[in-house]
Design a protein around this motif. Structure first.
Motif, short mmCIF file in Angstrom:
data_model
loop_
_atom_site.label_atom_id
_atom_site.label_comp_id
_atom_site.label_asym_id
_atom_site.label_seq_id
_atom_site.Cartn_x
_atom_site.Cartn_y
_atom_site.Cartn_z
N VAL A 7 3.05 -2.79 -6.02
CA VAL A 7 4.32 -3.69 -5.96
C VAL A 7 5.27 -4.09 -5.17
N TRP A 8 5.09 -5.22 -5.61
CA TRP A 8 6.05 -5.64 -4.45
C TRP A 8 6.70 -7.07 -4.78
N ALA A 39 1.32 -7.63 -7.97
CA ALA A 39 1.31 -6.68 -8.40
C ALA A 39 -0.49 -6.06 -7.27
N ALA A 40 -1.24 -5.32 -7.06
CA ALA A 40 -2.40 -5.12 -6.43
C ALA A 40 -3.09 -3.94 -6.98
N ARG A 41 -4.38 -3.93 -7.55
CA ARG A 41 -4.90 -2.04 -7.47
C ARG A 41 -6.01 -2.96 -6.44
N ALA A 64 11.08 -6.52 -7.65
CA ALA A 64 10.14 -5.67 -8.41
C ALA A 64 11.07 -4.19 -8.54
N GLY A 65 10.56 -3.22 -8.92
CA GLY A 65 11.44 -2.20 -9.19
C GLY A 65 10.85 -1.02 -9.02
N GLY A 102 6.45 -1.04 -4.06
CA GLY A 102 6.23 0.62 -4.53
C GLY A 102 4.96 0.43 -4.50
N ILE A 103 4.38 1.45 -4.87
CA ILE A 103 2.74 2.10 -5.04
C ILE A 103 2.80 3.62 -6.02
#
Length: 105
Positions: free
Chosen positions: A53-54, A65-67, A88-89, A42-43
């Protein structure tokens, strides 16, 4: 029984050290997995920063997660480990923080 958790991720375009948070230090170079190991992605964005997120399935189910800046610069090349034994949701921008929902178990 699976439990639903929500994590508030306060993000900035500045490095984590500038936020007085010590970053994780990898003991080996980052290994980026083929897409078959990442699922439930998701993003969300606040207009300047995106948070992706994954679920990573390489060793066990873990949520990461990553920014990413709007120009495509990856701020967290190794990812931010959100939770182990999880899936991840979703991720949303609340107006003041990114909220990451994930299922544990």
């Amino acid at each position: 029984m699976r439990k639903l958790f929500v994590l508030a991720l306060l993000v900035a375009a500045t490095p984590l050290l500038a936020l007085n948070v010590l970053p994780e230090v990898p003991i080996s170079p980052a290994e980026f997995a083929p897409s078959r190991y990442a699922t439930a992605a998701g993003i969300a964005t606040n207009g300047d920063i995106y948070v992706a997120v994954w679920t990573d399935l390489r060793a066990s189910k873990e949520t990461f997660a990553a920014r990413v800046r709007a120009d495509g610069t990856l701020l967290d090349p190794a990812g931010i480990r959100v939770a182990a034994n999880s899936q991840a949701g979703a991720v949303i921008w609340s107006g003041s923080a990114f909220l990451i929902a994930y299922l544990e178990g």
